[in-house]
Design a protein around this motif. Sequence first.
Motif, short mmCIF file in Angstrom:
data_model
loop_
_atom_site.label_atom_id
_atom_site.label_comp_id
_atom_site.label_asym_id
_atom_site.label_seq_id
_atom_site.Cartn_x
_atom_site.Cartn_y
_atom_site.Cartn_z
N LYS A 24 57.15 44.11 4.29
CA LYS A 24 57.24 45.52 3.94
C LYS A 24 56.94 45.74 2.45
N TYR A 25 56.19 46.81 2.18
CA TYR A 25 55.87 47.16 0.79
C TYR A 25 55.88 48.67 0.62
N ALA A 26 55.98 49.10 -0.62
CA ALA A 26 55.85 50.51 -0.98
C ALA A 26 54.55 50.68 -1.75
N VAL A 27 54.01 51.91 -1.71
CA VAL A 27 52.74 52.20 -2.37
C VAL A 27 52.89 53.43 -3.26
N ILE A 28 52.29 53.36 -4.43
CA ILE A 28 52.21 54.53 -5.31
C ILE A 28 50.75 54.95 -5.36
N HIS A 29 50.51 56.22 -5.09
CA HIS A 29 49.17 56.79 -5.14
C HIS A 29 49.15 58.01 -6.05
N ARG A 30 47.97 58.34 -6.54
CA ARG A 30 47.69 59.62 -7.20
C ARG A 30 48.64 59.95 -8.36
N ILE A 31 48.88 58.98 -9.22
CA ILE A 31 49.65 59.29 -10.44
C ILE A 31 48.78 60.14 -11.35
N ALA A 32 49.34 61.26 -11.79
CA ALA A 32 48.64 62.12 -12.74
C ALA A 32 49.67 62.70 -13.71
N VAL A 33 49.37 62.60 -14.99
CA VAL A 33 50.28 63.05 -16.05
C VAL A 33 49.53 64.03 -16.94
N LEU A 34 50.19 65.12 -17.29
CA LEU A 34 49.58 66.07 -18.22
C LEU A 34 49.26 65.37 -19.54
N ASP A 69 50.15 51.15 4.35
CA ASP A 69 48.95 51.92 4.06
C ASP A 69 47.76 51.21 4.71
N PRO A 70 47.07 51.89 5.66
CA PRO A 70 45.95 51.22 6.34
C PRO A 70 44.83 50.79 5.39
N ASN A 71 44.70 51.44 4.24
CA ASN A 71 43.67 51.03 3.27
C ASN A 71 43.95 49.62 2.73
N TYR A 72 45.17 49.15 2.88
CA TYR A 72 45.55 47.85 2.34
C TYR A 72 45.56 46.76 3.41
N ASP A 73 45.14 47.09 4.63
CA ASP A 73 45.10 46.09 5.70
C ASP A 73 44.08 45.00 5.42
N LYS A 74 42.97 45.39 4.81
CA LYS A 74 41.91 44.43 4.47
C LYS A 74 41.74 44.43 2.97
N ILE A 75 41.71 43.25 2.39
CA ILE A 75 41.51 43.10 0.95
C ILE A 75 40.53 41.97 0.70
N ASP A 76 39.61 42.20 -0.22
CA ASP A 76 38.72 41.13 -0.68
C ASP A 76 39.49 40.43 -1.78
N GLY A 77 40.28 39.46 -1.39
CA GLY A 77 41.23 38.78 -2.25
C GLY A 77 42.44 38.45 -1.40
N ALA A 78 43.62 38.49 -1.99
CA ALA A 78 44.83 38.18 -1.22
C ALA A 78 46.04 38.86 -1.85
N TRP A 79 46.87 39.44 -1.00
CA TRP A 79 48.14 39.99 -1.47
C TRP A 79 49.08 38.84 -1.79
N ILE A 80 50.02 39.08 -2.66
CA ILE A 80 50.99 38.07 -3.08
C ILE A 80 52.09 37.92 -2.03
N CYS A 81 52.56 39.05 -1.52
CA CYS A 81 53.71 39.05 -0.61
C CYS A 81 53.31 39.53 0.79
N ASP A 82 53.96 38.96 1.78
CA ASP A 82 53.87 39.46 3.14
C ASP A 82 55.08 40.34 3.39
#
Length: 167
Positions: A88-98, A73-86
Motif C-alpha cells: 500500500k502507498y499514498a500518492v501526492i498529485h498536483r501540488i501548486a503554491v501561489l 494509482d493506475p498510472n503507477y502500475d507500470k514503471i520503466d524502473g522499479a519501485w522501492i516498496c511493495d
Amino acid sequence: MRLVMADEHHLPGMLACIEAARAYFKEKQIPQWQSNHYPGRADLCADIAKKNAYVVIEADQVIATAAIQFTQDPNYDKIDGAWICDGKYAVIHRIAVLPKWKGQQAAALFVAFAKEKGKTIGCKSLRIDTHCQNIAMIRFIEKCGYRYCGVVVVGDGTKRNAYELPL
C-alpha cells in the motif's frame, strides 16, 4: 499556515494556485499542464468529491493546493524502473503554491500530512511524479527524501519522472 481538506468554497483559491503554476510552467517553457486544460475545475471538483483535495490556508486565503490519495494509482502500475516498496502507498498529485508563498514550506505540509496519515493507515511509502523539466519540483521532491525510481506514463500519455519515499 494550516492544512485542511478542501471543499467547494476553496475552489476559487485552488484554481488560482493551479493557474499561477500553469503560468510559471509556460514562462519556464515547461510543457507540464499546458494542454487539455489539465488540471481544471472538473479535476479539482473530482478531487473534492473523492475527499482527496487539500489546501494550505494562511490568513483565510488558499495559498497552496494538492491532491493526496491513499489508494492505488493506475498510472503507477507500470514503471520503466522499479519501485522501492511493495504494498500500500499514498500518492501526492498536483501540488501548486501561489508564487508569494513558494519556499515558505506550504508544499512541505502536504508531504508531512501524507506521511503521518499514510503511516497510520498502513502505507509502506509515498509516491509522486513530475515532468523531467520541472527542476523546482524535482529539487523539492528530493529535499523531502524521495528517491528517483524511473519513468511512468500518465493519463494523457506523457512521461513523468517517478519518485518514492519509504515510510
